[in-house]
Design a protein around this motif. Structure first.
Motif, short mmCIF file in Angstrom:
data_model
loop_
_atom_site.label_atom_id
_atom_site.label_comp_id
_atom_site.label_asym_id
_atom_site.label_seq_id
_atom_site.Cartn_x
_atom_site.Cartn_y
_atom_site.Cartn_z
N LEU A 214 13.63 -22.05 5.85
CA LEU A 214 13.79 -22.36 7.19
C LEU A 214 15.03 -21.19 8.26
O LEU A 214 14.38 -20.19 9.03
N ASN A 215 15.73 -21.47 7.45
CA ASN A 215 16.89 -21.35 8.86
C ASN A 215 17.12 -20.09 8.48
O ASN A 215 17.82 -19.33 9.70
N ARG A 216 17.18 -18.94 8.05
CA ARG A 216 17.48 -18.11 7.37
C ARG A 216 16.40 -17.00 7.84
O ARG A 216 16.64 -15.70 6.92
N ASN A 217 14.98 -17.45 7.43
CA ASN A 217 13.91 -16.61 7.76
C ASN A 217 13.91 -15.44 6.71
O ASN A 217 13.63 -14.71 6.10
N ASP A 218 13.75 -15.61 4.82
CA ASP A 218 14.11 -15.33 3.52
C ASP A 218 13.32 -16.07 2.92
O ASP A 218 12.92 -17.26 3.24
N SER A 219 12.72 -15.36 1.75
CA SER A 219 11.23 -15.81 1.37
C SER A 219 11.42 -15.06 -0.27
O SER A 219 12.26 -14.00 -0.34
N GLN A 220 10.94 -15.49 -1.33
CA GLN A 220 11.15 -15.10 -2.75
C GLN A 220 9.56 -15.32 -2.89
O GLN A 220 9.07 -16.80 -2.88
N HIS A 221 9.09 -14.37 -4.16
CA HIS A 221 7.92 -15.25 -4.71
C HIS A 221 8.29 -15.43 -5.79
O HIS A 221 8.84 -14.32 -6.47
N PHE A 222 7.46 -15.72 -7.05
CA PHE A 222 7.62 -15.54 -8.19
C PHE A 222 6.05 -15.84 -8.80
O PHE A 222 4.69 -16.19 -8.16
N PHE A 223 5.50 -15.81 -9.91
CA PHE A 223 3.82 -15.15 -10.50
C PHE A 223 4.36 -16.37 -12.03
O PHE A 223 4.19 -15.35 -13.26
N PRO A 224 4.78 -17.47 -12.62
CA PRO A 224 4.96 -18.17 -13.18
C PRO A 224 3.30 -18.04 -13.90
O PRO A 224 3.75 -17.64 -15.31
N GLU A 225 2.54 -18.47 -14.11
CA GLU A 225 0.91 -18.11 -14.73
C GLU A 225 0.02 -17.60 -13.60
O GLU A 225 -0.35 -18.08 -12.63
N PRO A 226 -0.74 -16.60 -14.36
CA PRO A 226 -1.80 -16.19 -13.83
C PRO A 226 -3.06 -17.18 -13.60
O PRO A 226 -4.32 -16.91 -14.25
#
Length: 1507
Positions: free
Chosen positions: A139-151
């Motif tokens: 929230l504070n730095r308005n940053d994001s990251q996404h992962f796809f561990p399992e389909p």
């Protein structure tokens, strides 16, 4: 601070892993539909002493679709922050203090299914979706990251409370993985063991794995399951236990250090008290967990039937658990539990909050494991509200979730003491009505037409009426029995019966003593009693008057019919609304003014509320029905249809209305004034009820799944919002899923019932076609859950297959594009005629014997063999087995042998045709064979009958032909070819069956054509067709075609009525002409009058006269409209040219004649309308005297006022023409009084100047001294002098345009100071008299003219001491009544404050509210400090009423100008022009003021005058 409205909120969303949460300090939130409701828990909630410490404090509104996740921030300093996820694809961060969005993101491309705010990182929000994608948002730095561990499909996720990088994720197929977000979502552990959906994940509150006494030996039965991916460098510091709950009915405890399960807890099947285990319970399970803080050896879980279990993890081999709330009966949830969340209050209490499928939110004390309190909720629209007249304060709520709530609104210990009734309902509850006398007897009606009776004081199932409505039950009402139910003796019949009005338009009377018997349709009694030959209207509303003597029925066409018991004689019809009537309510009979009990308020789809006074009709009891077209009061302001009305039981003439514009409005119906407007709902209001104990408390329900309790004095708005509120648009937007999500769901399989079933509970529109519900839960939910195991365990393979197919299709499309383009180019070059010719040449007829033909084209050896076999068969006397076998094998030789072999060949060929999909060739072969009946039977069984087969059916016989035609007709019906099927039925002379087939499938035009051509003209079927089609067309708004249908059915009355429903002038005129042609004189007259009134609104005088000319009985109305036109023309000529309306269409006679107004009127009547002789005037006078209009108020529209005034003036002129002066004077006085009471002083003066230009002496001479109208004449003369007196006063101030007539100046013009001018219309007489300081100071240059002095000498007539005494007594009565009402209100308010005392924060607004109304009523400090006792008020009231009774009726019959007001005006004139007023008159005025000016209205002015 104003108290918030008290809501009964919507139900928490179902099948969500985390849609409720609590923050430290006492704030709890749960997701309900598209918003989040906030509840303050603990001492800071401000609850009543002794009541549960919680209060609903607000709502987070912003999402457009279902909220699927909700989580608070548990970090100090930001407890006010929370996050929500929704099916609209957004994750929003909120500030609960301001209830506003801080920020949001739309990173997910698929439906979000899990959400959690990290307990270790203060600005990290983790979310997962159905495709397996996990997003981390800082929230504070308005940053994001996404992962796809399992389909796989994510069901839940939880961040570790000990390690900021670990997140546990549970999937639909039972897999649990732990990922490290610092290593790009690397899977640390993959935990296998569950077989079904993971519903909940809970981390142990203590880090490390020393808190549970678990050894390796204890888990020998657990196989070593590899985790798929083990990370060697995993630090040992990340050791922790993890608990998971699954739909496979097990709880597993996992070791993160070992990456394997260490404990399995199997849910027990607990028997409910008084019964066994429901088999469906095992299928419908949601297993949620809570691991209490600082208690690592205990775990809370849900169970099958809504129970909560506290597991002892130290003795797992014993499976030891403790059941919550074992001491109290009925404290547990009754259905499965979805969410558990802990809360620590300000005073240190450890609580646990749970949400369940039973729609209750419960709070548990973790110390005692007992239920502290319950917050009930609603799972559907709030359709109906009803207060019990016996058990005061008991409110019944009909809800769309299939349950009835009974709310004890007077409970001091609990604001939400609600009892749910669900047995036997199984559908939306749309109508409720308590028995007026029997305690606990509640009638209910449902969406599927069911009517039943509940005994709320017992646990018995309801009694259900054996007679169902075909559609929704709109309204229920208790009333006296009518025939045939009232024909028995007193002991053989109930004193009250139950009436129900359904959506199909009929009203049924049910016997509450014998609901199993057949209910009675009252239409038959209405038709027989009133000899009605036309079609009865479709009923939509029923309401009984309080005394049970009169019943009102509202109809679909907007009319309201009033019937009288016992035989339902029609007294009158109210033709006011022109759209469907939704609500009718009678005024209560226990007020201070009993005459108001004849008021009836009604609301319809046209947004206007009308109030009618039926006192005259009910007292006169007319022989023939009366038609009422003028309302007593009109309440305008709503912008959508009005759905519910309720009179205040505490006030006279105060009404509250519920509307589709999203607001509830409180009205003062007698003054036509809006008072308070409530805008707390987020949807369309459906019902409203006034509290029977609190004058300011109102309850309202809407389609936002909420019921609100609110106070009138706390509202910021006084009238409904102008312009269309966007409720409709918002509802459409909320009900439609996003197109983007739809497209992305197409290539995947249907997702589990988690989301689907939750939508069933959250959106009423999606439940329109759902199955009946039991205990508020649709059986469809269970079906969806039962189907879930049938789906593939993992959607990975289907997803991959789809993606591969899409790629291959993409490549194929690229190639096909080139091919198509080349073909298109080549086709353009060829001549267009060559293509069909080439196709015709290539086309060949299909062979009837293809198998035989193919066998004859085999090799030469086979053909030779055929010849030998055929020769042997034809020449042998007896066939041996070898030859027979050869003939069966070579069936095509049947063409050359006997008939039996030929038949065998045909059968083989026929089977080949059927297998290849050519049944018509099979039928032809069977025809060749001669078995026509068999062909027809086989084709009918297979649904393959054709026109050609049926055409040859007569060859097989007449009976076979009849059977074949009927079978073909049925086949055509299955193929939706109803018209063709009817034609075949006609071919066998089944005319009635053909007509019924067309009618049942809504081919009315074709059905009428057939019936008209084939049946007798008097056949009742034809009339039924016309009426049925007409009813459907009428509902669809095709009024002209519906009128044709009614005319075809020889029902001209109904044709005229349906034409008039449009309401415009053209339709009304056509309907009037039609009714006149058909001989319906009364209907024609009423429609013609309505048409003229519509044309009057657009000032089309010519068209209005033409409409009135359609019927002879409206000759009197033509005279009224003529006078109205001349008066409007007269008033318009006095206005400046730039102000005049150019759109008026006047007659030629209205513009050309000259002279005074009365001469113009009588001249036009004589020359244009041929009204000349006294006999003609007397006939017109008699017709007009039967028309009565309500009295005018200050809110009466000007055009309506003009019409009513002209009606009275017409009566006056007609009476003058017939020399009936005793009737002329009251009529003229009535016109003056209407202008006076409406506040239109200008109109009153115009009436006098036009009709009495020389004063009242002419009328005095005509009447004589002994006339019965002398009292009326004195009142008329007094109002004349009253108006002249004001003109003199205004002339002294320079306000009047003709001031020179009354005042002469002796000062030169250049020395005069300019004065502001104002119109007489803006100066209210009483207001002007009440402001002596506004008059300019007198000067020596002003003196009165002789005309003014003569007028002042005539003012003695106004100084009537008898009238002054009568008016003083009337003012005293009014003031005493007002004081008594205020005392009662203050007493009720103080009692209510004592019962619901809530600390200083609540008392302050109440005290201010109490003090506020008392300020304007106490003009002096002495009055406010010296309150009057109740005995003193009673004595004053008695004395005043006694004085009023002593006055003769001649004094009380006619109004008189306010004597004290006239005294004040005269004294002001004397102060401005000294010497102008006779000292004797001045002294008389002062004496009257001193004697009778003791009331509040004049006390201040008398003091000002004397000082």
């Amino acid at each position: 601070m104003k108290p918030e409205p008290l809501p009964l909120p919507p139900s928490p969303n179902w099948y969500c892993a985390r849609c409720s949460d609590a923050a430290p300090g006492g704030i709890f939130g749960f997701a309900a539909r598209t918003s989040v409701f906030l509840v303050r828990v603990g001492p800071s909630a401000g609850a009543n002493p002794g009541a549960p410490p919680f209060r609903v404090v607000g709502e987070l509104v912003g999402h457009t679709e279902r909220v699927s996740g909700f989580t608070f921030s548990h970090h100090p300093g930001q407890y006010n922050l929370c996050a929500t996820s929704s099916d609209d694809g957004t994750v929003k961060i909120w500030d609960v203090e301001t209830k506003s969005v801080v920020t949001e993101h739309t990173l997910h491309q698929h439906t979000i299914s899990a959400l959690h705010w990290s307990p270790t990182v203060k600005d990290l929000i983790v979310s997962g979706d159905e495709k397996g994608v996990v997003f981390c948002y800082w929230l504070n730095r308005n940053d994001s990251q996404h992962f796809f561990p399992e389909p796989r499909t994510i069901f839940c996720l939880t961040c570790s409370p000990h390690h900021e990088d670990l997140v546990a994720i549970g999937y639909k197929d039972g897999i649990v993985v732990i990922i490290d977000i610092s290593k790009k979502g690397e899977v640390i552990h993959r935990l296998r063991g569950h077989d079904d959906e993971i519903h909940s994940i809970a981390w142990c509150p203590l880090s490390g794995e020393d808190c549970l006494p678990v050894n390796q030996e204890e888990n020998s039965e657990e196989p070593d399951i590899p985790n798929g991916k083990l990370v060697a460098e995993t630090p040992i510091t990340k050791d922790c236990y993890l608990a998971t709950g699954s739909k496979d009915q097990t709880i597993r405890i996992w070791s993160c250090s070992r990456g394997r399960g260490i404990m399995v807890l199997k849910l027990p099947f607990l028997k409910r008290r008084g019964g066994g285990v429901d088999p469906a319970v095992k299928e419908r399970l949601w297993l949620t967990l809570h691991w209490p803080n600082n208690q690592p050896t205990q775990l809370v879980s849900s169970c099958f039937g809504g129970e909560l279990l506290l597991w002892d993890l130290t003795q797992s081999w014993r499976r030891k658990y403790t059941l919550f709330s074992t001491s109290a009966e009925g404290q547990n949830h009754s259905r499965i539990i979805f969410n558990l969340c802990p809360l620590k209050t300000e005073d240190g209490k450890q609580l646990l909050l749970s949400t369940s499928m039973d729609r209750d939110v419960k709070c548990w004390d973790m110390t005692t494991l007992e239920c502290c309190w319950t917050l009930p909720s609603l799972g559907g629209f709030a359709y109906s509200l009803a207060f019990s007249p016996v058990d005061v304060g008991c409110l019944a709520i009909g809800v769309g979730d299939g349950m009835i709530r009974v709310w004890n609104t007077l409970s001091i210990k609990n604001n939400y003491e609600v009892k749910s009734l669900w047995q036997g309902v199984k559908s939306k509850v749309t109508a409720l009505c308590w028995h007026p006398n029997k305690e606990g007897c509640l009638a209910f009606g449902t969406d599927d037409g069911k009517v039943g009776l509940y005994d709320t004081c017992s646990n018995k199932p309801p009694q259900i009426s054996s007679t169902y409505h075909k559609k929704t039950v709109y309204r229920l009402a208790w009333g006296p029995p009518v025939p045939p139910m009232s024909l028995g003796g007193e002991g053989d019949r109930p004193s009250l019966t139950l009436y129900s009005c359904g959506g199909e338009g009929i009203v049924l009377q049910h016997n509450p003593w014998k609901l199993s018997g057949e209910a009675f349709n009252i239409n038959k009694l209405v038709r027989d009693t009133n000899s009605i030959r036309y079609k009865l209207p479709v009923h939509t509303e029923i309401s009984w008057k309080g005394d049970g003597k009169v019943m009102a029925l509202g109809n679909e066409d907007g009319s309201i019919e009033i019937f009288q018991v016992p035989n339902l004689k029609l007294l009158c019809t109210i033709q006011q609304h022109h759209k469907l009537v939704n609500a009718i309510v009678w005024h209560h009979e226990h007020g201070s003014r009993p005459e108001l009990s004849c008021l009836i308020a009604s609301g319809s789809n046209n947004a206007v509320i009308y109030v009618h006074n039926l006192r005259t009709v009910l007292e006169s009891n007319p022989e023939s029905p009366v038609t009422i077209t003028e309302p007593f009061r009109t309440l305008s302001g709503h912008t959508a249809k009005v759905t519910s009305l309720a009179w205040s039981p505490h006030h006279d003439g105060r009404l509250v209305s519920a509307c589709y514009d999203g607001t509830a409005q409180v009205w003062d119906a007698l003054r036509e004034e809006p008072l308070f407007n409530f805008r707390g709902h987020r949807g369309r209001l459906l019902c409203v009820a006034w509290s029977p104990v609190d004058p300011e408390c109102i309850y309202s329900g809407a389609d936002d799944f909420c019921v609100y309790r609110w106070l009138t004095s706390m509202q910021d708005h006084s009238r409904p919002p102008q312009g269309k509120k966007c409720v409709e648009l918002e509802k459409k937007r909320l009900s439609q899923p996003k197109p983007k999500l739809k497209k992305k769901k197409k290539p995947t399989l249907r997702l589990p019932g988690k989301q689907d079933s939750s939508i069933v509970t959250e959106d009423e529109s999606s439940r329109e076609t759902s199955v009946p519900v039991e205990n508020g839960v649709s059986d469809q939910d269970g079906e969806e859950e039962a189907q879930e195991p049938e789906l593939p365990p993992s959607p990975v393979v289907p997803g991959e297959a789809v993606s591969c197919i899409s790629v291959s299709l993409g490549n194929r499309n690229e190639k096909s594009k080139v091919t198509v383009n080349s073909k298109a180019t080549s086709l353009k070059k060829e001549p267009p005629k060559e293509k069909p010719e080439a196709l015709l040449k290539k086309r060949k007829a299909r062979s009837m014997l293809p198998l035989s033909t193919s066998l004859d084209h085999r090799s030469k050896e086979e053909l030779h063999r055929d010849c030998l076999v055929l020769a042997t068969a034809t020449h042998a006397k007896e066939l041996n087995e070898d030859v027979s076998a050869d003939l069966e094998e070579r069936f095509h030789l049947g063409l050359f042998t006997d008939r039996a072999t030929l038949y065998r060949m045909m059968e083989t060929e026929g089977k080949g045709h059927l297998e290849s999909g050519h049944p018509e060739l099979f039928h032809q072969l069977m025809l060749w064979k001669g078995d026509l009946k068999g062909v027809l039977q086989a084709a009918a069984e297979r649904g393959e009958l054709t026109d050609s087969l049926v055409a040859v059916a007569p060859v097989a016989g007449y009976s076979v032909w009849l059977w074949a035609v009927e079978a073909f007709a049925k086949q055509l019906c299955f193929q939706d070819q109803y018209v063709k099927a009817a034609s075949y039925l006609l071919s066998i002379h089944k005319v009635y069956e053909a007509v019924d087939l067309l009618k049942s499938n809504h081919f009315y035009r074709e059905a009428i054509a057939v019936a008209k051509a084939r049946l007798r003209p008097e056949d009742p079927v034809l009339k039924d067709l016309y009426l049925s089609w007409g009813s459907i067309l009428e509902k669809d708004g095709h009024y002209a075609i519906a009128a044709k249908c009614y005319l075809g059915a020889t029902s001209a009355y109904d044709a005229a009525k349906v034409l008039a429903r449009k309401g415009d002038a053209a339709s009304l005129r056509t309907a009037a002409e039609l009714a006149s042609i058909a001989g319906e004189s009364e209907l024609a007259a009423s429609l013609a009058l309505r048409c003229a009134q519509e044309l009057l609104l657009v000032k089309n005088w010519v068209g209005a006269q033409e409409a009135l000319g359609l019927h002879e009985s409206l000759q009197g109305q033509r005279l009224v409209f003529c006078l109205l036109e001349l008066l409007c023309r007269h008033l318009e000529e006095k206005q400046p040219p730039e102000v005049r309306s150019p759109s008026s269409v006047y007659h030629q006679w209205a513009t050309g004649s000259e002279g005074d107004l009365v001469q113009k009127v009588t001249g036009v009547w004589r020359n244009t309308f041929s009204v000349d002789t006294p006999e003609q005037c007397r006939a017109a006078l008699k017709k007009l005297q039967d028309v009565k209009y309500p009295s005018a108020t200050s809110n009466t529209p000007f055009r309506q006022l003009l019409l009513h005034v002209c009606h009275d003036l017409t009566l006056a002129i007609l009476s003058q023409q017939t020399a009936s002066w005793e009737e002329a004077v009251p009529a003229l006085l009535q016109a003056v009084l209407r202008s006076y009471t409406s506040g239109n002083f200008t109109l009153m003066q115009e009436i006098y100047s036009a009709f009495l230009p020389s004063g009242c002496d002419y009328l005095r001479d005509k009447l004589g001294d002994l006339s019965l109208a002398t009292a009326a004449f004195k009142s008329l003369e007094a109002f004349f002098i009253y108006g002249q007196l004001y003109e003199v006063w205004w002339s002294l101030c320079g306000l009047g345009p003709e001031s020179s007539i009354w005042v002469k100046s002796t000062v030169p013009a250049e020395q005069r100071e300019p004065e502001d001018s104002a119109s007489a219309e803006d100066a209210e007489p009483a207001a002007a008299a009440a402001q002596p300081q506004s008059s300019p100071p007198s000067g020596p240059g002003l003196r009165l003219s002789g005309e003014s002095e003569r007028l002042l000498s005539a003012c003695r007539e106004l100084f009537s001491e008898r009238h002054a005494s009568l008016q003083a007594s009337q003012r005293t009565v009014a003031e005493v009544q007002e004081t008594l009402a205020e005392m009662i209100r203050q007493h009720q308010k103080s009692q209510l404050c004592k019962a619901t005392a809530n600390g200083p924060s609540r008392d302050d607004p109440g005290q201010e509210a109490e003090q506020a109304p008392s300020r304007p009523q106490s003009p002096s400090r002495e009055e406010s400090n010296a309150p009057v006792s109740l005995p003193e008020l009673t004595r004053r009231l008695t004395e005043a009423n006694k004085k009023i009774a002593e006055f003769p009726e001649s004094i009380k019959a006619w109004p008189f100008p306010d004597v004290l007001e006239c005294c004040l005006v005269l004294l002001h004139i004397g102060s401005q022009c000294p010497g102008a007023v006779n000292p004797e008159m001045q002294q008389q005025a002062e004496e009257l003021l001193q004697k009778y000016g003791h009331t509040r209205a004049y006390r201040r002015y008398c003091q000002t005058l004397h000082t």
